[in-house]
Design an enzyme around this catalytic site. Sequence first.
Site, PDB file in Angstrom:
ATOM      1  N   HIS A 367       0.811  -1.216   0.000  1.00  0.00           N
ATOM      2  CA  HIS A 367       0.000   0.000   0.000  1.00  0.00           C
ATOM      3  C   HIS A 367       0.847   1.269   0.000  1.00  0.00           C
ATOM      4  CE1 HIS A 367      -2.307  -3.167   2.392  1.00  0.00           C
ATOM      5  NE2 HIS A 367      -2.602  -3.288   1.130  1.00  0.00           N
ATOM      6  N   CYS A 680      -6.768  -1.843 -16.790  1.00  0.00           N
ATOM      7  CA  CYS A 680      -6.104  -1.124 -15.698  1.00  0.00           C
ATOM      8  C   CYS A 680      -5.013  -2.032 -15.149  1.00  0.00           C
ATOM      9  CB  CYS A 680      -7.073  -0.811 -14.563  1.00  0.00           C
ATOM     10  SG  CYS A 680      -8.624  -0.084 -15.085  1.00  0.00           S
TER      11      CYS A 680
END
Length: 755
Positions: A367, A680
Amino acid sequence: MRSSLAGPRVLLRRLREVMAEPINAQERLDKIVVLIAANVVAEVCSVYILRADGMLELYATEGLNRDAVHKTSLGVGEGLVGLIAADARPLNLPNAQAHPAFAYRPETGEEAYNSFLGVPILRAGRTLGVLVVQNKSHRTYFEDEVEALQTTAMVIAEMVAAGELEAISQQGTKLDLTRPMEFKGVALSEGVGLGHVVLHEPRVVVTNLIAEDVDHELRRLESAINRLRLSLDDLLANGDLGQHGEHREVLEAFRMFAQDRGWIHKIEEAIRNGLTAEAAVEKVQSDTRARMMRQTDPYLRERLHDLDDLGNRLIRELMGRQHGPGTDSLPKDAIVIARNMGPAELLDYGRDRVRGLVLEEGGPTSHVTIVARALGIATVGLVQDIVSLAEGGDAIIVDGEMGQVQLRPPGDVENAYAEKVRFRARRQAQYRRLRSKPSVSRDGVEISLLLNAGLLVDLPAMVESGAGGIGLFRTELQFMVASSFPRMNEQKGLYEKVLDAAEGRPVTFRTLDIGGDKVLPYLRAIQEENPAMGWRALRLGLDRPAILRTQIRALLHAAAGRDLKIKFPMVADVAEFVQAKALVERELKHLKRHGHKTPNKLRLGVMIEVPSLLFQLEELFQEVDFVSVGSNDLLQFFYAADRGNTRVSDRFDPLNIGFMRALRRIVTRAKLAGVPVTLCGELAGRPLEAMALLALGYRDLSMSASALGPIKAMVRSVDIGRLSARILPKLEPGSGPVDLRKSLRAFAAEHDIPL
């Protein structure tokens, strides 16, 4: 003859007096070896310092020939001194000359001495030199003498770290602590950053080494350990881990070590030998690190990291320092170094001062990496031992393209990278000139280039890069940087700002993709064997409908009077989408029934990232308004290769013919069904791979902001018709072994396409 237990304390007090004298470094070292020799009743005491060229140079001696100082040296691993440096362990011998590693240096005159005690001079587990005492008699030195020598070595280590010995080093030589170091890691976020080290968990510099009152120091230690235990217990009991950016299992490991009597006993012994409580913790920490760094067992090395973190916490507790980085006095060119960190912690630094990020852990999908890419911060991960080898303020270069880190770089290397930065700036200026140019191929095919985003800081890049909209807005990032679950109005506020910033451009929101490796600190994690294939994303949302319904309601409110596109992640069966679609329709009816304004146009789609959907495409396209291919997850599931596992993440080429056929199947079936399709993922942001996607038939690509310029330059240079004619026949069955990557490179070279 045995020295008394008070000996080390007396020695340390006298050393403190010597350290305070206004004399030069050589005089100070000469006095130190005399003091040590007298304290342990040794006829010889010598200090060897490790140079940058790997040689241990004699810097001071009492008892050996003083003419040999700065002239005698041994390599690491050579002789008894070199053996101590290599192993980072004391060596205690009654008959040194009988040891197989003994190396005789005639200029020193040490052949007359038999007993030998040597200890490494350590700092943060790193060997900076060796301290030796010798006697003519055959004797084994006592434990308290070994301890006294190790404790004294700490004082010398601080002299080295403070740069005091640089002044007396031979011309043209550098000490090992200041030598340039090069590391190879994994490139996580593009860019090149030149700057100075900022340790995310900075080591507290212990300047008060020598205790005035041993009993007082023991009481300080006991009190600090009790406070540390209570704070860890509170964190575990309350579950308030988000603010501290640490996972539960790490805190459990901390608590285990904090209760370890063996570890605490070693610290108490160091205090009884005359060190302050914080110096004692640092000494035990450094000794343990030196031993464990030489372990190959990954579990033991991981426990070393835990013990390091705990030791740092305890030193902070003793010195009254806050845990975590101090962001007030950051340099303007900060390169942040950490074992790992959460995305919120990176955001705390402020983008204007951070030039780069280096992580001992962290991978392409972690992250903090996603946030670093969004902020345009050059990032390299999996850089082994960088936290212990770097000092705050060291010059450092981060190459986020090649995955390299240069610590304390020499001038020529720094100049080369400065030129690379200037070249990148010129190239970025060229890309900026393309911003207002249409994204159309040489043969007139329009390609929609969209932005991947997830935070408000991403949104200015949409205008700056000339993106046609947002093809993927990762809604989970808002949840990951928050300390508690965002309420409906908080979510609504973010989504409104995103739509406002888009100024009418399309925005596709992906519903929460949490679970698996994306653990929310305030939501209890479920232990799973294979979290990437476990209870995550839409699976979690359907099982916990209150979470998903709250998010859907926030999106519908935010898009009132505007167009809204929502896609669901990790769909493995068409029935899951149908269930999610029914939930959206229920929320839409609820809003209408209560007189709320609703979106003008609502379109629902899915992320194709689970291979099972490849065999349900016809049924899927009857239900959805659009699809997005999530190439990152689809690739890892396609090859059963965990993208977070560096042993296998690069094992399979995404341009392999099998994966290309799967992507071709999606785009051709979508076209037949009249369903728009966007890709994506990392494939869309790399020029060579994006070329392959154009050949397959993809016309909508979503990528990071930094990739938009290079991809647009490629698009405007390629004839897609010719490219497809070259590539598509190679995907046909029976065409034989094919190297698509090589074919694409050849095509690009022939037609002068920038990659």
